[in-house]
Write an enzyme that holds these catalytic residues in place. Structure first.
Site, mmCIF file in Angstrom:
data_model
loop_
_atom_site.group_PDB
_atom_site.id
_atom_site.type_symbol
_atom_site.label_atom_id
_atom_site.label_comp_id
_atom_site.label_asym_id
_atom_site.label_seq_id
_atom_site.Cartn_x
_atom_site.Cartn_y
_atom_site.Cartn_z
ATOM 1 N N ASP A 41 0.788 -1.249 0.000
ATOM 2 C CA ASP A 41 0.000 0.000 0.000
ATOM 3 C C ASP A 41 0.818 1.296 0.000
ATOM 4 O O ASP A 41 0.565 2.199 0.814
ATOM 5 C CB ASP A 41 -0.974 -0.005 1.195
ATOM 6 C CG ASP A 41 -1.994 -1.131 1.102
ATOM 7 O OD1 ASP A 41 -1.934 -1.937 0.156
ATOM 8 O OD2 ASP A 41 -2.858 -1.211 2.002
ATOM 9 N N HIS B 296 -10.861 6.675 1.625
ATOM 10 C CA HIS B 296 -9.467 6.605 1.177
ATOM 11 C C HIS B 296 -9.337 5.577 0.060
ATOM 12 O O HIS B 296 -10.148 4.651 -0.052
ATOM 13 C CB HIS B 296 -8.537 6.236 2.342
ATOM 14 C CG HIS B 296 -8.764 4.839 2.852
ATOM 15 N ND1 HIS B 296 -9.787 4.527 3.738
ATOM 16 C CD2 HIS B 296 -8.139 3.667 2.589
ATOM 17 C CE1 HIS B 296 -9.768 3.240 3.984
ATOM 18 N NE2 HIS B 296 -8.791 2.669 3.295
ATOM 19 N N LYS C 185 -6.931 -4.919 -3.343
ATOM 20 C CA LYS C 185 -7.655 -5.520 -2.209
ATOM 21 C C LYS C 185 -8.642 -4.509 -1.662
ATOM 22 O O LYS C 185 -8.499 -3.305 -1.891
ATOM 23 C CB LYS C 185 -6.675 -5.968 -1.122
ATOM 24 C CG LYS C 185 -5.850 -4.837 -0.548
ATOM 25 C CD LYS C 185 -4.844 -5.355 0.449
ATOM 26 C CE LYS C 185 -4.044 -4.218 1.046
ATOM 27 N NZ LYS C 185 -4.868 -3.282 1.828
ATOM 28 N N CYS D 207 -2.237 -3.093 7.450
ATOM 29 C CA CYS D 207 -2.051 -3.940 6.269
ATOM 30 C C CYS D 207 -0.726 -4.683 6.253
ATOM 31 O O CYS D 207 -0.658 -5.824 5.790
ATOM 32 C CB CYS D 207 -2.277 -3.116 5.006
ATOM 33 S SG CYS D 207 -4.023 -2.613 4.893
#
Ligand code: VGL
Ligand code: ZN
Length: 204
Positions: free
Chosen positions: A8, A81, A106, A151
């Site tokens: 991410d 987001h 994801k 994450c």
């Protein structure tokens, strides 16, 4: 075969972004430096529909940081987001994407969040990352990115549970730290699960 999993590294998690992680941008040059030292590089990308149910905006009367029940799972509510196709969902402009062999989106299902790059939070749907790594003969992974306490943590825990030798590149991560101590508890949880801690320098 050893793979690097970049978690991410997207604008919304960088300073100024919608879900900013303090100093999140400082890990981008580390990712760039490390990529050529791995057999395979993959990246995850938080990729939500605009009405994703992890967004506080979708729940009347709820605010960011609140924890609700979402389909039987505890869900932290976040600011909107990483909405699919927006600038906030794009990788940081300085990230060198040339080495990234595959990007795994994801969090695409409105009804369930997905912190791990492997599975959604209910372990119901796989992203294909595990299969991709297996197909490429990967037995070892190193994980870095954003955010340590969400994450990155769930990606590393799933990697270890899948039987991959897993290390966390600690200086390649930054955390949200919603509550003080969240990052250190996350790191301890990963260690307890058999994840080893390394520094970028040890890899270089
Ligand atoms: C993340 C919260 C919500 C992360 C993604 O990348 O750690 N955290 N969505
Ligand atoms: Zn998200």
């Amino acid at each position: 075969m050893k793979a690097l999993i970049l978690v991410d590294l997207q604008n919304d998690f960088m300073p100024g972004g919608a879900l900013a992680v303090a100093d999140g941008d400082q890990v981008v040059p580390i990712a760039n430096q490390l990529m050529p030292h791995f057999d395979l590089v993959v990246a995850t990308q938080d990729w939500h529909p605009a009405d994703h149910l992890s967004f506080a905006s979708q729940h009347a009367g709820c605010s960011v940081g609140e924890v609700i029940d979402l389909g039987g799972l505890e869900q932290v509510l976040w600011p909107d987001h990483c909405v699919q196709g927006t600038a906030g969902a794009a990788f940081h402009a300085n990230l060198n994407t040339d080495y990234i062999r595959r990007v795994f989106p994801k969090g695409t299902d409105r009804k369930i969040d997905s912190y791990s790059g492997f599975f959604d939070n209910g372990h119901r749907q796989a992203t294909g990352l595990a299969e991709f790594l297996r197909e490429h003969g990967v037995t070892e992974v190193a994980v870095m990115g954003l955010a340590t306490d969400y994450c990155v943590k769930f990606t590393a825990l799933d990697a270890a549970a899948l039987g991959l030798r897993t290390s966390l590149i600690e200086d390649g991560c930054r955390g949200v730290e919603l509550k003080p101590g969240d990052v250190s508890r996350a790191v301890q949880g990963m260690r307890d699960a058999g994840v080893s801690l390394v520094t970028a320098e040890q890899i270089l």
